[in-house]
Scaffold this motif. Structure first.
Motif, PDB file in Angstrom:
ATOM      1  N   VAL A  78       0.866  -1.166   0.000  1.00 23.88           N
ATOM      2  CA  VAL A  78       0.000   0.000   0.000  1.00 23.88           C
ATOM      3  C   VAL A  78       0.909   1.223   0.000  1.00 23.88           C
ATOM      4  O   VAL A  78       1.655   1.442   0.953  1.00 23.88           O
ATOM      5  CB  VAL A  78      -0.936   0.022   1.224  1.00 23.88           C
ATOM      6  CG1 VAL A  78      -1.776   1.294   1.232  1.00 23.88           C
ATOM      7  CG2 VAL A  78      -1.820  -1.222   1.257  1.00 23.88           C
ATOM      8  N   ASP A  79       0.879   1.981  -1.085  1.00 22.87           N
ATOM      9  CA  ASP A  79       1.678   3.203  -1.210  1.00 22.87           C
ATOM     10  C   ASP A  79       0.752   4.377  -0.919  1.00 22.87           C
ATOM     11  O   ASP A  79      -0.091   4.728  -1.740  1.00 22.87           O
ATOM     12  CB  ASP A  79       2.270   3.291  -2.613  1.00 22.87           C
ATOM     13  CG  ASP A  79       3.094   4.550  -2.824  1.00 22.87           C
ATOM     14  OD1 ASP A  79       3.530   5.155  -1.823  1.00 22.87           O
ATOM     15  OD2 ASP A  79       3.290   4.924  -3.990  1.00 22.87           O
ATOM     16  N   LEU A  80       0.900   4.972   0.248  1.00 26.39           N
ATOM     17  CA  LEU A  80      -0.008   6.023   0.704  1.00 26.39           C
ATOM     18  C   LEU A  80       0.708   7.369   0.713  1.00 26.39           C
ATOM     19  O   LEU A  80       1.798   7.483   1.269  1.00 26.39           O
ATOM     20  CB  LEU A  80      -0.498   5.672   2.112  1.00 26.39           C
ATOM     21  CG  LEU A  80      -1.608   6.524   2.693  1.00 26.39           C
ATOM     22  CD1 LEU A  80      -2.469   5.670   3.619  1.00 26.39           C
ATOM     23  CD2 LEU A  80      -1.057   7.701   3.463  1.00 26.39           C
ATOM     24  N   SER A  81       0.069   8.359   0.094  1.00 29.09           N
ATOM     25  CA  SER A  81       0.622   9.713   0.047  1.00 29.09           C
ATOM     26  C   SER A  81      -0.452  10.725   0.417  1.00 29.09           C
ATOM     27  O   SER A  81      -1.614  10.562   0.045  1.00 29.09           O
ATOM     28  CB  SER A  81       1.122  10.049  -1.359  1.00 29.09           C
ATOM     29  OG  SER A  81       2.128   9.167  -1.772  1.00 29.09           O
ATOM     30  N   ILE A  82      -0.027  11.758   1.130  1.00 26.79           N
ATOM     31  CA  ILE A  82      -0.917  12.879   1.441  1.00 26.79           C
ATOM     32  C   ILE A  82      -0.396  14.076   0.663  1.00 26.79           C
ATOM     33  O   ILE A  82       0.729  14.521   0.864  1.00 26.79           O
ATOM     34  CB  ILE A  82      -0.940  13.182   2.949  1.00 26.79           C
ATOM     35  CG1 ILE A  82      -1.409  11.953   3.729  1.00 26.79           C
ATOM     36  CG2 ILE A  82      -1.834  14.396   3.232  1.00 26.79           C
ATOM     37  CD1 ILE A  82      -1.267  12.083   5.229  1.00 26.79           C
TER      38      ILE A  82
ATOM     39  N   TRP B 241      -5.892  16.226   6.337  1.00 29.95           N
ATOM     40  CA  TRP B 241      -5.981  14.807   6.660  1.00 29.95           C
ATOM     41  C   TRP B 241      -5.274  14.487   7.973  1.00 29.95           C
ATOM     42  O   TRP B 241      -4.329  15.183   8.350  1.00 29.95           O
ATOM     43  CB  TRP B 241      -5.334  13.976   5.552  1.00 29.95           C
ATOM     44  CG  TRP B 241      -6.073  14.028   4.265  1.00 29.95           C
ATOM     45  CD1 TRP B 241      -5.760  14.788   3.169  1.00 29.95           C
ATOM     46  CD2 TRP B 241      -7.258  13.318   3.932  1.00 29.95           C
ATOM     47  NE1 TRP B 241      -6.685  14.582   2.176  1.00 29.95           N
ATOM     48  CE2 TRP B 241      -7.619  13.679   2.614  1.00 29.95           C
ATOM     49  CE3 TRP B 241      -8.058  12.400   4.613  1.00 29.95           C
ATOM     50  CZ2 TRP B 241      -8.730  13.162   1.976  1.00 29.95           C
ATOM     51  CZ3 TRP B 241      -9.168  11.883   3.972  1.00 29.95           C
ATOM     52  CH2 TRP B 241      -9.494  12.260   2.662  1.00 29.95           C
ATOM     53  N   PRO B 242      -5.679  13.396   8.614  1.00 30.89           N
ATOM     54  CA  PRO B 242      -4.851  12.874   9.706  1.00 30.89           C
ATOM     55  C   PRO B 242      -3.472  12.528   9.138  1.00 30.89           C
ATOM     56  O   PRO B 242      -3.277  12.494   7.910  1.00 30.89           O
ATOM     57  CB  PRO B 242      -5.593  11.606  10.144  1.00 30.89           C
ATOM     58  CG  PRO B 242      -7.001  11.803   9.670  1.00 30.89           C
ATOM     59  CD  PRO B 242      -6.902  12.629   8.420  1.00 30.89           C
ATOM     60  N   THR B 243      -2.537  12.195   9.993  1.00 34.39           N
ATOM     61  CA  THR B 243      -1.181  11.878   9.544  1.00 34.39           C
ATOM     62  C   THR B 243      -1.149  10.550   8.792  1.00 34.39           C
ATOM     63  O   THR B 243      -2.067   9.729   8.909  1.00 34.39           O
ATOM     64  CB  THR B 243      -0.218  11.767  10.736  1.00 34.39           C
ATOM     65  OG1 THR B 243      -0.612  10.637  11.525  1.00 34.39           O
ATOM     66  CG2 THR B 243      -0.199  13.041  11.561  1.00 34.39           C
ATOM     67  N   LYS B 244      -0.082  10.343   8.056  1.00 43.73           N
ATOM     68  CA  LYS B 244       0.124   9.077   7.348  1.00 43.73           C
ATOM     69  C   LYS B 244       0.110   7.924   8.343  1.00 43.73           C
ATOM     70  O   LYS B 244      -0.437   6.858   8.059  1.00 43.73           O
ATOM     71  CB  LYS B 244       1.448   9.122   6.581  1.00 43.73           C
ATOM     72  CG  LYS B 244       1.719   7.895   5.765  1.00 43.73           C
ATOM     73  CD  LYS B 244       2.979   8.039   4.942  1.00 43.73           C
ATOM     74  CE  LYS B 244       3.225   6.788   4.117  1.00 43.73           C
ATOM     75  NZ  LYS B 244       4.400   6.919   3.256  1.00 43.73           N
ATOM     76  N   GLU B 245       0.674   8.140   9.524  1.00 47.83           N
ATOM     77  CA  GLU B 245       0.716   7.101  10.551  1.00 47.83           C
ATOM     78  C   GLU B 245      -0.680   6.750  11.070  1.00 47.83           C
ATOM     79  O   GLU B 245      -0.896   5.644  11.566  1.00 47.83           O
ATOM     80  CB  GLU B 245       1.620   7.532  11.706  1.00 47.83           C
ATOM     81  CG  GLU B 245       3.099   7.609  11.358  1.00 47.83           C
ATOM     82  CD  GLU B 245       3.465   8.810  10.481  1.00 47.83           C
ATOM     83  OE1 GLU B 245       4.457   8.715   9.732  1.00 47.83           O
ATOM     84  OE2 GLU B 245       2.738   9.851  10.517  1.00 47.83           O
ATOM     85  N   GLU B 246      -1.624   7.676  10.943  1.00 48.40           N
ATOM     86  CA  GLU B 246      -3.006   7.403  11.332  1.00 48.40           C
ATOM     87  C   GLU B 246      -3.820   6.812  10.177  1.00 48.40           C
ATOM     88  O   GLU B 246      -4.667   5.945  10.395  1.00 48.40           O
ATOM     89  CB  GLU B 246      -3.680   8.690  11.824  1.00 48.40           C
ATOM     90  CG  GLU B 246      -3.079   9.230  13.115  1.00 48.40           C
ATOM     91  CD  GLU B 246      -3.570  10.625  13.437  1.00 48.40           C
ATOM     92  OE1 GLU B 246      -4.237  10.771  14.477  1.00 48.40           O
ATOM     93  OE2 GLU B 246      -3.290  11.552  12.643  1.00 48.40           O
TER      94      GLU B 246
END
Length: 171
Positions: A11-15, A20-25
């Protein structure tokens, strides 16, 4: 239920934009929703398949919606399928799912649901589109909604369609 991703699934997640909440959330929400989809829906992928999740704002998703769907308005989620399936298995590039912050935030408030539950639902919804599920025809919509309800129930999220026509307008 333990949600397990298929072997080597990434899963490649980018903000990109939005409050948004943080990437860690976000990442555990996404992995939990995707894992539940694989566990409940018999989705098949090749080893080492990847999905990209992009969290952005309504300005960016409106541009994408206009460019790819000729709809000049923001939306909650858009799905862009990747490589064609090899038989019943999809991958190695499953595709991209893009989320629009302001629309999702407003929908969660209007629906009276937790923001995290709505993100989880839209992650499942967007993922199913990458596996060619659709809701353009009523029979397709019934199948897709039924599958979403089953997946979400497996992670203790209430039926998102019980009182709301909001979900699924974007993809």
């Amino acid at each position: 239920m333990t949600e397990v991703l298929p072997e080597g699934f990434q899963v490649d997640l980018s903000i990109e934009a939005g409050d948004w909440p943080t990437k860690e959330e976000l990442e555990p929400l996404a992995v939990r929703a995707i894992g539940a989809a694989f566990a409940s829906a018999n989705l098949q992928v090749l080893k080492h398949t990847e999905v990209s999740l992009l969290f952005t704002d309504d300005t960016a998703i409106r541009k994408l919606n206009g460019q790819w769907r000729n709809k000049d308005k923001p939306t909650n989620v858009l799905s862009f399928p990747g490589s064609d399936p090899k038989g019943d298995a999809y991958g190695p590039l499953l595709g991209d799912i893009v989320f629009g912050y302001e629309t999702i935030s407003l929908e969660a408030k209007e629906m009276g649901v937790e923001f995290s539950d709505h993100i989880s639902h839209l992650t499942v919804h967007g993922l199913l589109h990458l596996f060619d599920y659709d809701h353009q025809e009523s029979d397709e919509a019934e199948l897709m909604e039924s599958l979403e309800k089953t997946i979400l129930a497996s992670i203790d999220i209430d039926d998102p369609y019980a009182d709301s026509p909001l979900v699924g307008d974007g993809e």
